[in-house]
Scaffold this motif. Structure first.
Motif, PDB file in Angstrom:
ATOM      1  N   ASN A 227       0.845  -1.196   0.000  1.00 23.86           N
ATOM      2  CA  ASN A 227       0.000   0.000   0.000  1.00 23.86           C
ATOM      3  C   ASN A 227       0.879   1.244   0.000  1.00 23.86           C
ATOM      4  OD1 ASN A 227      -2.801  -1.194   0.420  1.00 23.86           O
ATOM      5  ND2 ASN A 227      -1.699  -2.094   2.146  1.00 23.86           N
ATOM      6  N   SER A 230      -0.529   4.546   1.470  1.00 22.23           N
ATOM      7  CA  SER A 230      -0.896   4.691   2.885  1.00 22.23           C
ATOM      8  C   SER A 230      -0.042   5.762   3.536  1.00 22.23           C
ATOM      9  CB  SER A 230      -0.715   3.365   3.625  1.00 22.23           C
ATOM     10  OG  SER A 230      -1.645   2.401   3.169  1.00 22.23           O
ATOM     11  N   VAL A 305      -5.372   3.577   6.214  1.00 24.21           N
ATOM     12  CA  VAL A 305      -4.894   4.428   5.128  1.00 24.21           C
ATOM     13  C   VAL A 305      -4.215   5.677   5.676  1.00 24.21           C
ATOM     14  CG1 VAL A 305      -5.579   5.743   3.081  1.00 24.21           C
ATOM     15  CG2 VAL A 305      -6.675   3.543   3.585  1.00 24.21           C
TER      16      VAL A 305
END
Length: 366
Positions: A227, A230, A305
């Motif tokens: 990710n 993030s 996130v």
């Protein structure tokens, strides 16, 4: 009380103190113990055996600290490790500290982070000379609502994964012990501390961004970023460690006023995407560089996130604020690993020099 709050103040309060550090063989516990010894404190460490490689092994911390093997998951095992000892202060860092590992071993994560915290605090309340306890948890202890603003110390505890939940539970355990056993204003006081995503030399933890990048240099295998968008609060390890030491000194000096929860997070400028930090590390690496690929697989554990901390309370009450820009924190981290690769025999002195430089920057800003 010292007029100027800098490293001299810490030395004034902590020199000669007997301090128990759980998790001294870990990354953050190792840097904390090294700084405590520099300040003149006597450090007894309790932890599981250090991994190899580790900051503890790299700097030869065993020569500086009275290290003992002990398992915080067991009352009897932990009790044996500190039997007959007396301390002014306990700093509890021993933990299962990897989010993804908590999905693979959730029960052990709760045993270590929740039951282990209760075991340490129950032992601490029976220490005759005790004046303070600092329990290190995590920024992930908060109920994460994906807010763009930072979480404050009075926001609800929570956690959507076993690791985050275990840290929220550890905070609740500490709050219960504070109300039940550390409630005498004239007696020992209990505080908890939360920091951001900590970086720095000597971290070889599994499934952590910079250690993974370091390993990619050694193996030639690219790091897989799940990710990269993030957002995380990044800070050099010496930033929160300075906060923990400052709070510990205040507990010893002024007591009840400094009990409770405290955030030690970076400025908003150091809250950046995972991919951005990876690119910063790579740009500062000389010679063969680490590299990564972006790849998210099916059935990956969920991750937050956005996560930020509000450290206003620490700024107002402790006169603590971040000293390093993120670029400087990354530069210090890369310099440590490259020094270790080139001259491992001198990495203790290099680590001490990094503390020297950081303390000098603190003095300039005091």
């Amino acid at each position: 009380m010292a007029a100027i709050v800098d490293e001299g103040y810490l030395s004034e309060i902590l020199r000669g103190r007997r301090i128990l550090v759980t998790g001294h063989t870990g990354f953050k516990g190792g840097w904390l113990s090294l700084w405590l010894r520099r300040l003149g404190a006597t450090v007894v460490g309790v932890a599981l055996p250090p991994t190899a490689p580790s900051f503890c092994k790299a700097v030869g911390l065993e020569d500086l600290v009275d290290g003992r093997i002990g398992d915080i998951r067991s009352e009897s095992a932990f009790g044996r490790s500190i039997e007959g000892q007396d301390f002014d202060l306990v700093i509890h860092l021993a933990a299962q500290a990897v989010v993804r590992a908590s999905f693979e071993a959730p029960v052990d994560t709760y045993l270590t982070n929740v039951v282990g915290t209760a075991v340490v605090l129950d032992a601490a309340r029976r220490i005759p000379s005790l004046r303070g306890v600092v329990v290190v948890t995590s920024d992930k202890c908060y109920e994460n609502r994906e807010w763009v603003w930072g979480y404050r110390e009075n926001d609800p505890m929570g956690g959507r994964d076993p690791y985050s939940s275990s840290k929220g539970c550890a905070e609740l355990v500490a709050a219960a012990f504070r109300s039940s056993f550390f409630n005498d204003p004239a007696g020992p006081q209990l505080s908890t501390v939360r920091a951001g995503n900590v970086i720095g030399g000597g971290d070889w933890g599994a499934d952590r961004l910079i250690p993974d990048l370091v390993r990619s240099v050694e193996t030639g295998v690219p790091v897989r970023l799940r990710n990269p968008k993030s957002v995380r609060p990044w800070q050099h390890v010496l930033e929160p460690v300075r906060g923990y030491l400052l709070l510990a000194a205040r507990l010893l000096e002024a007591g009840a006023r400094y009990a409770g929860g405290w955030n030690f997070g970076p400025d908003t400028g150091a809250t950046v995407e995972v991919g951005t930090l990876a690119d910063m590390v790579i740009s500062k690496w000389s010679g063969r560089r680490p590299h990564y690929v972006v790849e998210r697989r099916d059935n990956e554990p969920p991750e937050s996130v956005v996560l930020r901390l509000d450290s206003t309370k620490s700024g107002v009450e402790l006169n603590w604020k971040p000293l390093l820009r993120l670029d400087d924190a990354v530069a210090m981290t890369v310099a440590w690993y490259q020094k270790y690769q080139q001259d491992p025999a001198r990495i203790r002195s290099f680590s001490q020099h990094q503390i020297d430089d950081y303390a000098a920057a603190w003095a300039r800003g005091a």
